[in-house]
Design an enzyme around this catalytic site. Structure first.
Site, mmCIF file in Angstrom:
data_model
loop_
_atom_site.group_PDB
_atom_site.id
_atom_site.type_symbol
_atom_site.label_atom_id
_atom_site.label_comp_id
_atom_site.label_asym_id
_atom_site.label_seq_id
_atom_site.Cartn_x
_atom_site.Cartn_y
_atom_site.Cartn_z
ATOM 1 N N LEU A 139 -17.749 -32.171 -20.838
ATOM 2 C CA LEU A 139 -18.853 -31.591 -21.602
ATOM 3 C C LEU A 139 -18.944 -32.262 -22.979
ATOM 4 C CD1 LEU A 139 -21.035 -29.286 -21.849
ATOM 5 C CD2 LEU A 139 -19.241 -27.851 -22.831
ATOM 6 N N GLU A 162 -18.882 -34.602 -26.228
ATOM 7 C CA GLU A 162 -19.208 -35.996 -26.556
ATOM 8 C C GLU A 162 -18.883 -36.226 -28.027
ATOM 9 O OE1 GLU A 162 -23.177 -37.061 -25.403
ATOM 10 O OE2 GLU A 162 -22.877 -36.319 -23.350
ATOM 11 N N ASP A 212 -16.705 -19.160 -20.132
ATOM 12 C CA ASP A 212 -16.327 -17.737 -20.185
ATOM 13 C C ASP A 212 -15.011 -17.515 -19.435
ATOM 14 O OD1 ASP A 212 -18.630 -17.130 -21.577
ATOM 15 O OD2 ASP A 212 -19.704 -16.300 -19.849
ATOM 16 N N GLU A 225 -12.153 -25.578 -26.000
ATOM 17 C CA GLU A 225 -12.944 -24.555 -25.278
ATOM 18 C C GLU A 225 -13.658 -23.614 -26.252
ATOM 19 O OE1 GLU A 225 -11.764 -23.279 -21.492
ATOM 20 O OE2 GLU A 225 -10.303 -24.901 -21.247
ATOM 21 N N GLY A 226 -14.063 -24.183 -27.387
ATOM 22 C CA GLY A 226 -14.784 -23.431 -28.413
ATOM 23 C C GLY A 226 -13.865 -23.052 -29.544
HETATM 24 N N1 CAA Z 1 -23.314 -17.491 -19.565
HETATM 25 C C1 CAA Z 1 -24.551 -17.727 -19.043
HETATM 26 N N2 CAA Z 1 -25.594 -18.182 -19.786
HETATM 27 C C2 CAA Z 1 -25.378 -18.409 -21.095
HETATM 28 C C3 CAA Z 1 -24.116 -18.187 -21.694
HETATM 29 C C4 CAA Z 1 -23.066 -17.694 -20.889
HETATM 30 N N3 CAA Z 1 -21.874 -17.461 -21.390
HETATM 31 N N4 CAA Z 1 -24.196 -18.508 -23.001
HETATM 32 C C5 CAA Z 1 -25.455 -18.908 -23.233
HETATM 33 N N5 CAA Z 1 -26.153 -18.841 -22.071
HETATM 34 C C6 CAA Z 1 -27.580 -19.155 -21.896
HETATM 35 C C7 CAA Z 1 -28.435 -18.261 -22.826
HETATM 36 O O1 CAA Z 1 -28.708 -17.008 -22.205
HETATM 37 C C8 CAA Z 1 -29.664 -19.102 -23.020
HETATM 38 O O2 CAA Z 1 -30.501 -18.949 -21.885
HETATM 39 P P1 CAA Z 1 -32.112 -18.759 -22.061
HETATM 40 O O3 CAA Z 1 -32.577 -19.970 -22.839
HETATM 41 O O4 CAA Z 1 -32.621 -18.720 -20.658
HETATM 42 O O5 CAA Z 1 -32.306 -17.489 -22.835
HETATM 43 C C9 CAA Z 1 -29.131 -20.533 -23.016
HETATM 44 O O6 CAA Z 1 -27.866 -20.487 -22.338
HETATM 45 C C10 CAA Z 1 -28.957 -21.106 -24.402
HETATM 46 O O7 CAA Z 1 -28.091 -20.236 -25.122
HETATM 47 P P2 CAA Z 1 -27.938 -20.290 -26.713
HETATM 48 O O8 CAA Z 1 -29.305 -20.314 -27.331
HETATM 49 O O9 CAA Z 1 -26.996 -19.215 -27.119
HETATM 50 O O10 CAA Z 1 -27.284 -21.755 -26.919
HETATM 51 P P3 CAA Z 1 -26.841 -22.512 -28.222
HETATM 52 O O11 CAA Z 1 -27.310 -23.913 -28.141
HETATM 53 O O12 CAA Z 1 -27.186 -21.697 -29.439
HETATM 54 O O13 CAA Z 1 -25.232 -22.640 -28.053
HETATM 55 C C11 CAA Z 1 -22.929 -22.031 -28.274
HETATM 56 C C12 CAA Z 1 -24.400 -21.655 -27.926
HETATM 57 C C13 CAA Z 1 -22.213 -20.727 -28.049
HETATM 58 C C14 CAA Z 1 -22.739 -22.489 -29.688
HETATM 59 C C15 CAA Z 1 -22.431 -23.134 -27.287
HETATM 60 O O14 CAA Z 1 -22.986 -24.388 -27.618
HETATM 61 C C16 CAA Z 1 -20.908 -23.248 -27.241
HETATM 62 O O15 CAA Z 1 -20.246 -22.432 -26.598
HETATM 63 N N6 CAA Z 1 -20.358 -24.261 -27.906
HETATM 64 C C17 CAA Z 1 -18.935 -24.562 -27.799
HETATM 65 C C18 CAA Z 1 -18.719 -25.557 -26.712
HETATM 66 C C19 CAA Z 1 -17.321 -25.549 -26.202
HETATM 67 O O16 CAA Z 1 -16.682 -24.518 -26.019
HETATM 68 N N7 CAA Z 1 -16.842 -26.741 -25.890
HETATM 69 C C20 CAA Z 1 -15.536 -26.883 -25.311
HETATM 70 C C21 CAA Z 1 -15.468 -28.136 -24.547
HETATM 71 S S1 CAA Z 1 -14.508 -28.034 -23.095
HETATM 72 C C22 CAA Z 1 -12.905 -28.191 -23.564
HETATM 73 O O17 CAA Z 1 -12.542 -28.006 -24.698
HETATM 74 C C23 CAA Z 1 -12.003 -28.483 -22.442
HETATM 75 C C24 CAA Z 1 -10.602 -28.841 -22.803
HETATM 76 O O18 CAA Z 1 -10.303 -29.806 -23.468
HETATM 77 C C25 CAA Z 1 -9.531 -28.006 -22.296
#
Ligand code: CAA
Length: 379
Positions: A125, A127, A240, A363-364
């Site tokens: 995910l 970048e 989640d 993971e956020g």
């Molecule tokens: N489940 C289902 N749908 C969801 C959701 C969820 N948990 N969260 C948001 N959505 C949906 C919303 O309902 C919305 O849908 P609609 O447009 O149809 O209403 C859509 O997604 C957009 O939602 P937002 O407007 O809330 O999106 P946003 O651009 O404001 O971003 C954010 C929200 C919470 C900041 C998100 O970008 C985020 O979680 N960022 C952090 C990313 C992250 O955790 N990265 C980790 C990388 S993986 C990793 O780390 C792996 C590793 O090394 C171990």
């Protein structure tokens, strides 16, 4: 929420604890120093069914629940935080979205061998310019007949250097933001999948991660997970679940640090008495144990809600936020209780201090968890 564990959950927890004591704790320091991926230990854990703990048995998983999964990740991470995240990524970030959104054909090829632990998955995910703002991605997938041509870069990909396949997020329409993201599952041997050397990191040094370039990588439409534009929701709902795993990992790291500090306080003397008899140390240990128990209750609540098929976004973010911050406080106090020895590479506690730090970032970040929680409080 049911607080008592079932016989099956207790058995898995105890099996993982025994494995951690026998196979992980004695080796974790060496793996950390050598930045060595513990392939043998991961293989043995996969043989115990830990490739896909909550994946249905018809698709190669152990067919258990998410409470069991959280208990297992805590125990494994107490033994070795790097091994904990290797399993967490395969279970939560790789297998889970395929189990939830994959077709039967995709599950057969891309889920069963991974849930059985014959192969290892990763999740693409992040970048270089799109970490917290996951919708800012620039990796593109352009439709070309029955395939897509994928170009771009992902970084910090945990398991990336050793994975056999990736759940990959791309933009199919750059003008649509979150609605222009599309998910694929791709084998890492696909031409155009180019891994860089493993990252050098502060902690979890035995968990390899790397940058990956996609250079005109051709992926058939049959490997698209869900429809075009479904990618953002797949990513967020996957996280989640992933955040339950990282919360559990944080508790495991915190417990290792706490247990070592508690044991050290019984043998180390100052002013003629074991330091455990000083109230200053007793109060630190009391706060550490309380924080870890509170964190576990939050993590198990989120896992239980997931098992009920209920939306658990807020509860997972609360669990990950609280557990990761608790683990860092606990590891910090564990170093303090050890005094100079806590700062030494001779003991494990400095590793727990370094390993805990990432749980507030990946993971956020903690800030993103607070954003998710506060947004949902206002709804
Ligand atoms: N489940 C289902 N749908 C969801 C959701 C969820 N948990 N969260 C948001 N959505 C949906 C919303 O309902 C919305 O849908 P609609 O447009 O149809 O209403 C859509 O997604 C957009 O939602 P937002 O407007 O809330 O999106 P946003 O651009 O404001 O971003 C954010 C929200 C919470 C900041 C998100 O970008 C985020 O979680 N960022 C952090 C990313 C992250 O955790 N990265 C980790 C990388 S993986 C990793 O780390 C792996 C590793 O090394 C171990």
């Amino acid at each position: 929420m049911q607080i008592d564990l079932s016989e099956e959950q207790r058995l898995l927890r105890d099996t993982c604890r025994e494995f951690a004591d026998k196979e992980l704790r004695p080796n974790a320091k060496k793996w950390d120093r050598e930045h060595r991926f513990p392939a043998e230990a991961v293989k043995k854990l996969f043989e115990l069914g830990l490739g896909g703990v909550a994946v249905p048995s018809e698709w190669g998983g152990a067919g258990m629940d998410n409470v069991s999964y959280a208990l297992a990740i805590e125990e494994i991470s107490r033994g070795c935080a790097s091994t904990g995240v290797t399993l967490s990524v395969n279970n939560s970030l790789y297998c889970d979205p395929i189990a939830k959104y994959g077709t039967d054909g995709q599950k057969e090829s891309f889920l069963t061998p991974y849930a059985r632990g014959e192969k290892l998955g990763c999740f693409g995910l992040t970048e270089p310019q799109a970490g917290s703002d996951a919708a800012e991605q620039r990796t593109t997938a352009v439709r070309k007949g029955d395939s897509y041509l994928i170009n771009g870069t992902k970084n910090w990909i945990t398991n990336g250097p050793v994975a056999d396949a990736i759940v990959l997020f791309t933009m199919t329409d750059l003008s649509k933001g979150t609605k222009g993201i599309t998910c694929f599952v791709v084998e890492t041997k696909t031409p155009g999948f180019v891994r860089q050397k493993a990252d050098e990191k502060l902690g979890i040094c035995a968990s390899p991660s790397c940058t990956i370039f996609f250079e005109n990588m051709e992926v058939p439409i049959s490997q698209r997970l869900g429809q075009e534009g479904d990618g953002f929701k797949i990513a967020m709902s996957t996280l989640d679940g992933g955040r339950i795993g990282i919360g559990a990992q944080a508790i495991g790291i915190g417990r290792a640090a706490f247990e070592e500090a508690r044991d050290y306080s019984k043998i180390r003397k100052t002013f003629d008495i074991p330091i455990f008899q000083h109230q200053a140390i007793q109060f630190m240990l009391a706060d550490m144990a309380t924080a870890l128990d509170a964190a576990r209750l939050l993590v198990l609540r989120a896992a239980w809600l997931k098992d009920q098929g209920k939306r658990h976004t807020r509860e997972s973010s609360m669990a990950k936020l609280f557990a990761s911050e608790a683990a860092n406080r606990v590891a910090d106090k564990a170093v303090q209780i050890h005094g100079g020895m806590g700062y030494s590479k001779e003991l494990d506690v400095e590793r727990h201090f370094r390993d805990a730090r990432i749980t507030e970032i990946y993971e956020g970040t903690s800030e993103i968890q607070r954003l998710v929680i506060s947004n949902l409080l206002l709804k």
